[in-house]
Design a protein around this motif. Sequence first.
Motif, PDB file in Angstrom:
ATOM      1  N   THR A   1      92.084 -33.876-121.764  1.00  0.00           N
ATOM      2  CA  THR A   1      93.203 -33.184-121.118  1.00  0.00           C
ATOM      3  C   THR A   1      92.952 -33.079-119.619  1.00  0.00           C
ATOM      4  OG1 THR A   1      93.637 -31.946-123.141  1.00  0.00           O
ATOM      5  CG2 THR A   1      94.566 -31.060-121.091  1.00  0.00           C
ATOM      6  N   PHE A   2      91.713 -32.755-119.251  1.00  0.00           N
ATOM      7  CA  PHE A   2      91.362 -32.704-117.820  1.00  0.00           C
ATOM      8  C   PHE A   2      91.677 -34.040-117.163  1.00  0.00           C
ATOM      9  CE2 PHE A   2      88.413 -33.798-114.455  1.00  0.00           C
ATOM     10  CZ  PHE A   2      88.593 -32.753-113.563  1.00  0.00           C
ATOM     11  N   TYR A   3      91.237 -35.138-117.799  1.00  0.00           N
ATOM     12  CA  TYR A   3      91.417 -36.465-117.209  1.00  0.00           C
ATOM     13  C   TYR A   3      92.855 -36.966-117.283  1.00  0.00           C
ATOM     14  CZ  TYR A   3      86.442 -36.644-116.466  1.00  0.00           C
ATOM     15  OH  TYR A   3      85.177 -36.376-116.025  1.00  0.00           O
ATOM     16  N   ALA A   4      93.697 -36.295-118.044  1.00  0.00           N
ATOM     17  CA  ALA A   4      95.115 -36.642-118.043  1.00  0.00           C
ATOM     18  C   ALA A   4      95.784 -36.169-116.746  1.00  0.00           C
ATOM     19  CB  ALA A   4      95.814 -36.019-119.250  1.00  0.00           C
ATOM     20  N   TYR A   5      95.203 -35.141-116.123  1.00  0.00           N
ATOM     21  CA  TYR A   5      95.765 -34.582-114.897  1.00  0.00           C
ATOM     22  C   TYR A   5      95.012 -34.987-113.629  1.00  0.00           C
ATOM     23  CZ  TYR A   5      98.638 -31.595-117.820  1.00  0.00           C
ATOM     24  OH  TYR A   5      99.555 -31.139-118.730  1.00  0.00           O
ATOM     25  N   PHE A   6      93.713 -35.239-113.764  1.00  0.00           N
ATOM     26  CA  PHE A   6      92.868 -35.546-112.607  1.00  0.00           C
ATOM     27  C   PHE A   6      91.997 -36.752-112.917  1.00  0.00           C
ATOM     28  CE2 PHE A   6      93.418 -30.917-112.976  1.00  0.00           C
ATOM     29  CZ  PHE A   6      94.130 -30.664-111.817  1.00  0.00           C
ATOM     30  N   THR A   7      91.743 -37.576-111.904  1.00  0.00           N
ATOM     31  CA  THR A   7      90.874 -38.732-112.127  1.00  0.00           C
ATOM     32  C   THR A   7      89.408 -38.312-112.217  1.00  0.00           C
ATOM     33  OG1 THR A   7      90.804 -39.162-109.749  1.00  0.00           O
ATOM     34  CG2 THR A   7      92.429 -40.383-111.038  1.00  0.00           C
ATOM     35  N   ASP A   8      89.056 -37.261-111.474  1.00  0.00           N
ATOM     36  CA  ASP A   8      87.692 -36.724-111.499  1.00  0.00           C
ATOM     37  C   ASP A   8      87.692 -35.380-110.773  1.00  0.00           C
ATOM     38  OD1 ASP A   8      87.877 -37.405-108.779  1.00  0.00           O
ATOM     39  OD2 ASP A   8      86.607 -39.177-108.987  1.00  0.00           O
ATOM     40  N   MET A   9      86.529 -34.780-110.609  1.00  0.00           N
ATOM     41  CA  MET A   9      86.450 -33.479-109.940  1.00  0.00           C
ATOM     42  C   MET A   9      86.881 -33.575-108.478  1.00  0.00           C
ATOM     43  SD  MET A   9      85.843 -31.052-111.989  1.00  0.00           S
ATOM     44  CE  MET A   9      85.633 -29.792-110.743  1.00  0.00           C
ATOM     45  N   ASP A  10      86.580 -34.670-107.822  1.00  0.00           N
ATOM     46  CA  ASP A  10      87.011 -34.835-106.437  1.00  0.00           C
ATOM     47  C   ASP A  10      88.535 -34.797-106.325  1.00  0.00           C
ATOM     48  OD1 ASP A  10      84.432 -34.992-105.441  1.00  0.00           O
ATOM     49  OD2 ASP A  10      84.386 -37.189-105.505  1.00  0.00           O
ATOM     50  N   ASP A  11      89.216 -35.396-107.290  1.00  0.00           N
ATOM     51  CA  ASP A  11      90.674 -35.371-107.309  1.00  0.00           C
ATOM     52  C   ASP A  11      91.182 -33.948-107.497  1.00  0.00           C
ATOM     53  OD1 ASP A  11      93.349 -36.356-107.366  1.00  0.00           O
ATOM     54  OD2 ASP A  11      93.277 -36.473-109.563  1.00  0.00           O
ATOM     55  N   LEU A  12      90.575 -33.195-108.403  1.00  0.00           N
ATOM     56  CA  LEU A  12      90.972 -31.799-108.612  1.00  0.00           C
ATOM     57  C   LEU A  12      90.761 -31.001-107.341  1.00  0.00           C
ATOM     58  CD1 LEU A  12      90.506 -29.431-111.521  1.00  0.00           C
ATOM     59  CD2 LEU A  12      89.637 -28.761-109.294  1.00  0.00           C
TER      60      LEU A  12
ATOM     61  N   GLU B   1      88.458 -15.633-101.087  1.00  0.00           N
ATOM     62  CA  GLU B   1      87.260 -16.398-101.434  1.00  0.00           C
ATOM     63  C   GLU B   1      87.480 -17.905-101.430  1.00  0.00           C
ATOM     64  OE1 GLU B   1      84.094 -15.346-101.689  1.00  0.00           O
ATOM     65  OE2 GLU B   1      84.899 -13.407-101.112  1.00  0.00           O
ATOM     66  N   LYS B   2      88.648 -18.353-101.811  1.00  0.00           N
ATOM     67  CA  LYS B   2      88.916 -19.794-101.853  1.00  0.00           C
ATOM     68  C   LYS B   2      88.686 -20.413-100.479  1.00  0.00           C
ATOM     69  CE  LYS B   2      92.444 -19.231-105.366  1.00  0.00           C
ATOM     70  NZ  LYS B   2      93.887 -19.241-105.625  1.00  0.00           N
TER      71      LYS B   2
ATOM     72  N   ILE C   1      93.328 -25.529-112.164  1.00  0.00           N
ATOM     73  CA  ILE C   1      92.909 -25.245-110.785  1.00  0.00           C
ATOM     74  C   ILE C   1      92.444 -23.801-110.663  1.00  0.00           C
ATOM     75  CG2 ILE C   1      93.711 -25.045-108.401  1.00  0.00           C
ATOM     76  CD1 ILE C   1      95.269 -27.655-108.819  1.00  0.00           C
ATOM     77  N   ASP C   2      93.132 -22.884-111.327  1.00  0.00           N
ATOM     78  CA  ASP C   2      92.699 -21.480-111.301  1.00  0.00           C
ATOM     79  C   ASP C   2      91.311 -21.325-111.918  1.00  0.00           C
ATOM     80  OD1 ASP C   2      95.031 -20.667-110.050  1.00  0.00           O
ATOM     81  OD2 ASP C   2      96.021 -20.103-111.928  1.00  0.00           O
ATOM     82  N   VAL C   3      91.067 -22.031-112.999  1.00  0.00           N
ATOM     83  CA  VAL C   3      89.746 -21.985-113.637  1.00  0.00           C
ATOM     84  C   VAL C   3      88.703 -22.600-112.705  1.00  0.00           C
ATOM     85  CG1 VAL C   3      88.359 -22.823-115.586  1.00  0.00           C
ATOM     86  CG2 VAL C   3      90.685 -21.967-115.980  1.00  0.00           C
ATOM     87  N   PHE C   4      89.075 -23.665-112.024  1.00  0.00           N
ATOM     88  CA  PHE C   4      88.155 -24.266-111.055  1.00  0.00           C
ATOM     89  C   PHE C   4      87.719 -23.244-110.007  1.00  0.00           C
ATOM     90  CE2 PHE C   4      87.930 -25.886-106.707  1.00  0.00           C
ATOM     91  CZ  PHE C   4      86.720 -26.548-106.776  1.00  0.00           C
ATOM     92  N   TRP C   5      88.696 -22.497-109.442  1.00  0.00           N
ATOM     93  CA  TRP C   5      88.361 -21.515-108.407  1.00  0.00           C
ATOM     94  C   TRP C   5      87.441 -20.433-108.960  1.00  0.00           C
ATOM     95  CZ3 TRP C   5      88.464 -23.161-103.902  1.00  0.00           C
ATOM     96  CH2 TRP C   5      89.506 -23.940-103.405  1.00  0.00           C
ATOM     97  N   LYS C   6      87.704 -20.013-110.179  1.00  0.00           N
ATOM     98  CA  LYS C   6      86.859 -18.995-110.801  1.00  0.00           C
ATOM     99  C   LYS C   6      85.421 -19.504-110.919  1.00  0.00           C
ATOM    100  CE  LYS C   6      86.294 -16.384-115.059  1.00  0.00           C
ATOM    101  NZ  LYS C   6      85.624 -16.932-116.192  1.00  0.00           N
ATOM    102  N   LEU C   7      85.262 -20.721-111.421  1.00  0.00           N
ATOM    103  CA  LEU C   7      83.919 -21.292-111.576  1.00  0.00           C
ATOM    104  C   LEU C   7      83.263 -21.561-110.217  1.00  0.00           C
ATOM    105  CD1 LEU C   7      84.536 -23.781-114.532  1.00  0.00           C
ATOM    106  CD2 LEU C   7      83.297 -21.595-114.607  1.00  0.00           C
ATOM    107  N   ALA C   8      84.043 -22.003-109.255  1.00  0.00           N
ATOM    108  CA  ALA C   8      83.496 -22.277-107.920  1.00  0.00           C
ATOM    109  C   ALA C   8      82.969 -21.000-107.281  1.00  0.00           C
ATOM    110  CB  ALA C   8      84.563 -22.928-107.036  1.00  0.00           C
ATOM    111  N   GLU C   9      83.665 -19.875-107.483  1.00  0.00           N
ATOM    112  CA  GLU C   9      83.193 -18.597-106.949  1.00  0.00           C
ATOM    113  C   GLU C   9      81.894 -18.177-107.623  1.00  0.00           C
ATOM    114  OE1 GLU C   9      86.151 -15.459-106.755  1.00  0.00           O
ATOM    115  OE2 GLU C   9      87.664 -16.910-106.117  1.00  0.00           O
ATOM    116  N   GLU C  10      81.764 -18.471-108.909  1.00  0.00           N
ATOM    117  CA  GLU C  10      80.555 -18.099-109.648  1.00  0.00           C
ATOM    118  C   GLU C  10      79.377 -19.021-109.353  1.00  0.00           C
ATOM    119  OE1 GLU C  10      81.681 -18.216-113.777  1.00  0.00           O
ATOM    120  OE2 GLU C  10      83.108 -16.561-113.565  1.00  0.00           O
TER     121      GLU C  10
END
Length: 174
Positions: free
Chosen positions: A32-43, A88-89, A2-11
């Motif tokens: 590994t991503f899909y082990a925690y989230f079904t897709d980007m919308d889920d994240l 920023e989030k 999730i932290d990486v997501f926020w970093k990329l979303a800001e960029e």
Amino acid sequence: MIDVFWKLAEEKGLDKVTASALAKEAGINRATFYAYFTDMDDLIFQAEEQILLDMRTKMADALLQQGLSADLSDAATKVVETLAQYDEKLFLLLGENGDSHFVSMFRQEASKLFSMVFSDKGIEMYKDYIVAYVTSAFLGVLNFWHESGRKISINEMASICRKITVGGMKLLCD
């Protein structure tokens, strides 16, 4: 992740972050991503829920447990300070290219809190209208503040929000 997501979303922007880009930036494989989230919308949903839960807790504590002054100055300051912690989030989610689902959820949460604040102010008949107005006004003013480069301090923002809110309520109650 999730932290990486926020970093990329800001960029790149919220809608430009992909599972592949996130996995690459986080140094993990896509499985590994899909082990925690079904897709980007889920994240995104989980990231938003995390913010809303944290905000709900902090704002309820600030507004309800510490008590409010008669002119709501404490409430306005606490709300603005709490929102500013998300920096920023929050503005990514609430801004022009933000997430309409989050905006709706944020309005609901803010409305609940403002309803509690205004519950004993003798304005029950108009409470829903006042809450809708104050919630929209706070969002609008905060977005303007952010988009215009935050030219004034958090304390000045709180003062403006308090004066607008209290001034409007005084006119209504007179």
